[in-house]
Write a protein that holds these residues in place. Structure first.
Motif, PDB file in Angstrom:
ATOM      1  N   ARG A  68      52.188  45.472  37.047  1.00 51.09           N
ATOM      2  CA  ARG A  68      51.917  45.105  38.423  1.00 51.09           C
ATOM      3  C   ARG A  68      52.590  46.081  39.316  1.00 51.09           C
ATOM      4  N   GLY A  69      51.920  46.430  40.477  1.00 54.74           N
ATOM      5  CA  GLY A  69      52.625  47.368  41.405  1.00 54.74           C
ATOM      6  C   GLY A  69      54.265  46.825  41.720  1.00 54.74           C
ATOM      7  N   GLY A  70      54.874  47.968  42.067  1.00 53.00           N
ATOM      8  CA  GLY A  70      56.219  47.716  42.366  1.00 53.00           C
ATOM      9  C   GLY A  70      57.127  49.030  41.995  1.00 53.00           C
ATOM     10  N   ARG A  71      58.574  49.046  42.296  1.00 50.85           N
ATOM     11  CA  ARG A  71      59.334  49.693  41.787  1.00 50.85           C
ATOM     12  C   ARG A  71      60.030  49.252  40.688  1.00 50.85           C
ATOM     13  N   TYR A  72      60.178  49.881  39.384  1.00 45.10           N
ATOM     14  CA  TYR A  72      60.904  49.280  38.543  1.00 45.10           C
ATOM     15  C   TYR A  72      62.186  50.045  38.160  1.00 45.10           C
ATOM     16  N   HIS A  73      63.340  49.385  38.030  1.00 42.52           N
ATOM     17  CA  HIS A  73      64.578  50.254  37.408  1.00 42.52           C
ATOM     18  C   HIS A  73      65.026  49.797  35.940  1.00 42.52           C
ATOM     19  N   ALA A 104      48.930  50.865  34.610  1.00 47.08           N
ATOM     20  CA  ALA A 104      49.487  50.045  35.911  1.00 47.08           C
ATOM     21  C   ALA A 104      47.912  49.115  36.077  1.00 47.08           C
ATOM     22  N   ALA A 105      48.430  48.051  36.807  1.00 44.05           N
ATOM     23  CA  ALA A 105      47.264  47.218  37.305  1.00 44.05           C
ATOM     24  C   ALA A 105      46.188  48.001  38.104  1.00 44.05           C
ATOM     25  N   GLU A 106      44.942  47.537  38.153  1.00 40.49           N
ATOM     26  CA  GLU A 106      43.992  48.341  38.785  1.00 40.49           C
ATOM     27  C   GLU A 106      44.377  48.368  40.266  1.00 40.49           C
ATOM     28  N   GLY A 107      44.322  49.626  40.767  1.00 38.90           N
ATOM     29  CA  GLY A 107      44.389  49.645  42.191  1.00 38.90           C
ATOM     30  C   GLY A 107      45.879  49.466  42.758  1.00 38.90           C
TER      31      GLY A 107
END
Length: 305
Positions: A68-73, A104-107
């Protein structure tokens, strides 16, 4: 002549098809969400995992991981769980016929960020040090600092920065003056008229302990440590002599503009010409004097900014 029954071929084909179908039917679809996920979940769309590294450790051939969208560390890759530790391994991912899919999740936009938030690797809060400098104690070493997406500059002299591109400007290096010479492996910048921005005697700091990057002897570059310097002095000693990186001195004779030899240097001495010999200093709290600069003390674990 021996003839094989066609029905045997059909049977073999059917078995192969069923085996392939079984592999596809066993393939799973997992979800990860940095916003509302939890690694104790089952990884479904309704109950996603939180960490990509956790999810990838569970993937088998044919599986799909949707992020899902976001910033991953955290890290992405094949991992083998050993207790609480995760070790990299090709493991079950190595199946060209049933590849693992990670997308990535669509969109939605997924960002993998190699940095760590300061709040996650620090003790306590920022505290005032002096002047415009603040500091915070870290729980692990760092080698670079970002403010949002903008890279910050390790404290250096002469000043040069990433944000305005001046870090690439060779004029922001210090240049040894016309009267610079080497004696017992000490560099002396005696010329303050042509290069006032790089007069270490007027810089107002003690450079002892700083890292010095020297581009000398026809563009050979060396990274050494300043072992002796005093505030207000043009002379400083480095590890240049101890490391044995230089087999011969850059210039062994003093020559005027007409090519006439004006001085014959002794062993261990030499003249450094400004056109070929540049340097700058880093890795010292004494050099921290401008916004966007930072310094990290590995001994005390303090980050200064």
């Amino acid at each position: 002549m021996v003839h094989a029954s066609p029905s045997k071929y059909y049977l073999i084909t059917m078995i192969i098809f069923l085996l392939g179908l079984q592999t596809r039917l066993c393939a799973k679809e997992y979800y990860v969400s940095i916003k509302d996920g939890d690694n104790s979940n089952d990884g479904s769309k309704e109950h996603p995992f939180r960490d990509v590294s956790w999810a990838t450790a569970k993937l088998q051939p044919g599986d799909t991981l949707i992020i899902r969208g976001g910033r991953y560390h955290d890290c992405i890759g094949p991992w083998k769980l050993e207790g609480k530790r995760r070790r990299p391994t090709v493991g079950p991912w190595h199946d060209p016929k049933n590849p693992v899919t990670i997308r990535a999740a669509e969109g939605e936009t997924v960002i993998f960020d190699g940095t760590l938030p300061i709040k996650d690797i620090s003790e306590g809060n920022w505290e005032h040090y002096k002047g415009g400098i603040w500091r915070i104690k870290l729980t692990r070493d760092i080698w670079q600092l970002f403010d949002g997406d903008e890279i910050q500059t390790s404290a250096r002299w002469p000043n040069a920065f990433w944000h305005d591109g001046s870090i690439w400007d060779q004029n922001r290096w210090a240049s040894f003056g016309d009267n610079t010479y080497m004696k017992n492996r000490e560099y002396i910048d005696a010329d303050t008229k042509k290069f006032p921005h790089c007069d270490i005697a007027k810089a107002g700091f003690d450079a002892t302990g700083a890292m010095i990057i020297m581009n000398i002897s026809n563009y050979d570059t060396y990274c050494e440590v300043v072992t002796k310097h005093a505030k207000g002095s043009p002379r400083f000693r480095t590890t240049f002599n101890k490391t044995g990186t230089i087999r011969a001195l850059p210039i062994t004779r003093g020559v005027d503009r007409n090519g006439k030899i004006t001085r014959q240097f002794k062993k261990g001495e030499g003249r450094l010409l400004p056109i070929f010999n540049l340097f700058f200093l880093e890795c010292s709290l004494a050099l921290l004097d401008a916004p966007t600069e930072w310094y990290y003390d590995k001994k005390s674990k303090y980050l200064y900014f």
